[in-house]
Scaffold this motif. Sequence first.
Motif, PDB file in Angstrom:
ATOM      1  N   VAL A   1       0.823  -1.209   0.000  1.00  0.00           N
ATOM      2  CA  VAL A   1       0.000   0.000   0.000  1.00  0.00           C
ATOM      3  C   VAL A   1       0.858   1.260   0.000  1.00  0.00           C
ATOM      4  O   VAL A   1       0.378   2.344  -0.329  1.00  0.00           O
ATOM      5  CB  VAL A   1      -0.980   0.018   1.202  1.00  0.00           C
ATOM      6  N   LEU A   2       2.138   1.132   0.333  1.00  0.00           N
ATOM      7  CA  LEU A   2       3.060   2.265   0.270  1.00  0.00           C
ATOM      8  C   LEU A   2       3.831   2.295  -1.052  1.00  0.00           C
ATOM      9  O   LEU A   2       4.607   3.221  -1.297  1.00  0.00           O
ATOM     10  CB  LEU A   2       4.050   2.211   1.438  1.00  0.00           C
ATOM     11  N   GLY A   3       3.677   1.263  -1.875  1.00  0.00           N
ATOM     12  CA  GLY A   3       4.320   1.218  -3.176  1.00  0.00           C
ATOM     13  C   GLY A   3       5.789   0.836  -3.143  1.00  0.00           C
ATOM     14  O   GLY A   3       6.526   1.138  -4.076  1.00  0.00           O
ATOM     15  N   ALA A   4       6.215   0.156  -2.093  1.00  0.00           N
ATOM     16  CA  ALA A   4       7.632  -0.196  -1.955  1.00  0.00           C
ATOM     17  C   ALA A   4       8.116  -1.082  -3.102  1.00  0.00           C
ATOM     18  O   ALA A   4       9.245  -0.927  -3.574  1.00  0.00           O
ATOM     19  CB  ALA A   4       7.867  -0.890  -0.617  1.00  0.00           C
ATOM     20  N   HIS A   5       7.278  -1.992  -3.564  1.00  0.00           N
ATOM     21  CA  HIS A   5       7.686  -2.871  -4.661  1.00  0.00           C
ATOM     22  C   HIS A   5       7.849  -2.103  -5.968  1.00  0.00           C
ATOM     23  O   HIS A   5       8.688  -2.448  -6.794  1.00  0.00           O
ATOM     24  CB  HIS A   5       6.679  -4.019  -4.825  1.00  0.00           C
ATOM     25  N   LYS A   6       7.085  -1.044  -6.155  1.00  0.00           N
ATOM     26  CA  LYS A   6       7.226  -0.217  -7.355  1.00  0.00           C
ATOM     27  C   LYS A   6       8.531   0.579  -7.320  1.00  0.00           C
ATOM     28  O   LYS A   6       9.206   0.730  -8.325  1.00  0.00           O
ATOM     29  CB  LYS A   6       6.034   0.730  -7.511  1.00  0.00           C
TER      30      LYS A   6
END
Length: 113
Positions: free
Chosen positions: A69-74
Amino acid sequence: MDQNGYGNVKYCQYCGGELAPEAVVCIHCGRQVGPMAQQGPQVIVQNNLLYPNARDKWVAFLLCLFLGVLGAHKFYEGKTGMGLLYLFTGGLCGIGAVVDCIILLCKPNPYYV
């Protein structure tokens, strides 16, 4: 000598047509009449010099699972714009993070961005 100027004549075992002695494929019927040339082994090189954008599937999956939900993988993939979108929208209301987890499970390891 035959009519084509070849000293030795070879005949097709399928249609009986005259062929050159070095012929591999019959020019009359198109079938293979001799052994094909052997190719060497196919070498596949995969290293970070040729593919600098290789990412580990499991690192990206764990980042998505716990911090999706924080976009760490992006951010890990180098997609800063998508990372910021996920950061400000809560992983597209959580739906984008769940979809990305499923997509990451289907990717090969390593995958290339």
